[in-house]
Design an enzyme around this catalytic site. Structure first.
Site, PDB file in Angstrom:
ATOM      1  N   GLU A 313     -31.016   4.308 -32.451  1.00  0.00           N
ATOM      2  CA  GLU A 313     -30.445   4.284 -33.799  1.00  0.00           C
ATOM      3  C   GLU A 313     -31.526   3.739 -34.723  1.00  0.00           C
ATOM      4  O   GLU A 313     -32.045   2.649 -34.509  1.00  0.00           O
ATOM      5  CB  GLU A 313     -29.188   3.416 -33.820  1.00  0.00           C
ATOM      6  N   CYS A 347     -28.266  -0.722 -41.486  1.00  0.00           N
ATOM      7  CA  CYS A 347     -28.694   0.659 -41.273  1.00  0.00           C
ATOM      8  C   CYS A 347     -27.906   1.618 -42.154  1.00  0.00           C
ATOM      9  O   CYS A 347     -28.391   2.683 -42.524  1.00  0.00           O
ATOM     10  CB  CYS A 347     -28.508   1.044 -39.803  1.00  0.00           C
TER      11      CYS A 347
END
Length: 562
Positions: A313, A347
């Site tokens: 990720e 994120c």
């Protein structure tokens, strides 16, 4: 031992903050999301948190390398500092060298032989106990060290280090048990079995600074299904990560199943990818680092006993797209929260925004007014909305973007824009207006409290949706604000590949385990959806077993007769 752990799964542990997980048995276990505590002034949890904070203020904690049951310190010493007061050291730790990383791999492999043979229910019971401990007696220490080490406010630390990590452990247990319940078809003469197994070898877990829960999950998730892992925590989340590791050991995780190995990043990556026993890499971090790891795995492909799996990720360039039918208050509040909580160091944080020109003046004024009311400062002050960014490298990167914006003819800083690293790494929440939808500031990840807005002609909303889709190489999160269902349907179709997590009339942040499994594609990662049922399958190498009950008496098929 198994009976003891099964007993733990049947009792209800009591917490001064309320009841924690309860189930009559693991067979019918169903996870529920952990309540988020309010920490209102005068509340019991606020008093307990203040007491925990005092334990770590003014003290430099010693964090060891832990391999098996051995605590190790080397001469390669480093310190974790408080980002909002960088002269204050929080933890002292040392890097493992190549030989120690190799040793951690060997110890993990030795531990796997016994761990993978434990019944799934017994492994799950360890993680349910860890969740219960974190929900009760360990909660405040892990929340406090997250606040001090990563600069998170009370609510941000509570949501991350307590509620989300508890949810990860509990829902992973449910998902593992659900997968294990699959029963293949059998017949009168054949009984078929399906065994949920881990993989041969070890998993390398490499975690980021921004979520304590991610570190505690990256390292643990593979082990629930029988794997072992070597965990390299982030230097700037070291103390909270170590507290999580201690929590897992206190819950009954055997020595060596997870080894805690602070190390230089390139050294760690080089050693683990050269091991023939590498089963996989579980990673959250930058695109550049994940690409490097992928290339290292490719370079060593001929040496592996099995094909390693890579789970990654890598962040995003997340958007809010606003239609002129949107609810203005939702846009304002959702954007302030989505762009500036934890100083944009999520994120999923919103960093680009597309707004119709007709409503931009109103939204602009209200956004600026909202930012003027935000308190930026120490997370120890309960009124603080956001604090410092994580370190000097982050500060310099964000400042470079702000300097670029101030010098550009296409960009105008309309709110914020100042930085000060004299005491802490503080960057003021900043809004930039652009006339160029393709400016690099609309394409590149900044990972800071910087939002760039492109006001578009109202009649060009379809073309602007195409811009949203094509502007950035990332594909993590995004939001569409509109009260027009036809616009929502159209946007959902045009943006089908733009995000892994798509929000309608809500901010681009805040995914909840079990509710919105998280992950993105394109350069945002492999989209394996942590917090959902499919995630654990990435760490499994199932075995199908066929047991025949009648003798095999013939080698001829009917078509061969005559």
């Amino acid at each position: 031992m198994l009976q003891v752990l099964r007993t733990l799964s049947r009792i209800q542990l009591k917490s001064r903050y309320g009841a924690v997980r309860h189930s009559s048995s693991l067979k019918d276990y169903v996870a529920v999301n952990e309540p988020i505590l309010s920490y209102a002034p005068g509340s019991q949890e606020r008093q307990d948190l203040e007491a925990s904070l005092q334990k770590y203020l003014g003290v430099v904690a010693e964090v060891p390398i832990v391999i098996g049951d051995e605590e190790i310190h080397t001469k390669d010493v480093h310190y974790q500092v408080m980002p909002f007061d960088h002269q204050c050291k929080l933890a002292k730790f040392s890097y493992a060298n190549k030989e120690l990383i190799d040793k951690a791999i060997r110890v993990s492999l030795d531990a796997q032989a016994e761990w993978q043979r434990r019944p799934l229910e017994e492994r799950c019971a360890v993680y349910l106990k860890a969740a219960d401990l974190l929900s009760s007696q360990s909660r405040m220490d892990i929340v406090a060290t997250t606040m001090l080490g990563q600069g998170k406010t009370i609510v941000q630390a509570e949501v991350d280090a307590a509620a989300e990590l508890i949810d990860f452990y509990r829902f992973d247990v449910q998902f593992a048990l659900d997968h294990n319940n699959y029963k293949p078809i059998s017949t009168d003469s054949v009984t078929n079995h399906f065994k949920l197994r881990g993989m041969e070898g070890f998993w390398a877990a490499i975690s980021p600074f921004n979520f304590t829960a991610i570190g505690g999950h990256l390292s643990a998730a593979p082990t629930i299904v029988g794997n072992v892992s070597v965990w390299k925590p982030s230097d700037t989340a070291m103390l909270a990560s170590y507290k999580v590791y201690q929590l897992l050991r206190a819950a009954g995780l055997p020595a060596g199943v997870i080894n805690f190995v602070p190390a230089d990043g390139p050294t760690f990556g080089d050693v683990v990818t050269k091991s023939p026993d590498l089963a996989g890499v579980n990673f959250t971090g930058s695109v550049a680092t994940f690409r490097k790891l992928w290339k290292l795995v490719a370079d060593n492909l001929d040496n592996y006993k099995t094909f390693p799996r890579l789970v990654g990720e890598c962040g995003g360039k997340n958007f809010h797209f606003v239609h002129n039918s949107a609810d203005i208050e939702s846009v304002i509040n959702g954007t302030v929260l989505g762009a500036f909580e934890f100083s944009g160091q999520k994120c999923s944080a919103c960093s680009r925004m597309y707004i119709p020109q007709s409503i931009w003046p109103e939204i602009k004024d209200k956004l600026i007014n909202a930012l003027n009311k935000l308190k930026v400062g120490s997370p120890l002050d309960g009124k603080t909305f956001t604090s410092a960014v994580i370190d000097d490298k982050a500060f310099d990167r964000i400042k470079n973007f702000l300097d670029y914006a101030k010098a550009s003819d296409d960009l105008t800083v309309i709110a914020g824009g100042t930085c000060d690293n004299s005491k802490g790494y503080f960057v003021e929440p900043t809004i930039i207006e652009t006339t160029n939808s393709q400016d690099k500031i609309m394409q590149e990840e900044i990972f800071g409290p910087v939002l760039t807005v492109y006001p578009y002609p109202d009649e060009q909303y379809k073309e602007t949706l195409e811009l949203v889709n094509k502007t950035s190489p990332f594909g993590l999160t995004g939001s569409v604000f509109s009260q027009d269902k036809s616009v929502i349907e159209e946007a959902s179709d045009i943006l089908i590949n733009s995000t892994g997590n798509f929000y309608i009339n809500d901010k681009s942040t805040g995914s909840v385990v079990g509710q919105q499994p998280f992950g993105g594609s394109r350069l945002s990662g492999t989209n394996d959806k942590s917090g959902g049922p499919n995630y654990l399958l990435k760490f499994c190498s199932p075995q199908s077993i066929k047991e025949t009950h009648t003798p095999l008496t013939n080698i001829n098929y009917p078509s061969m007769q005559g």
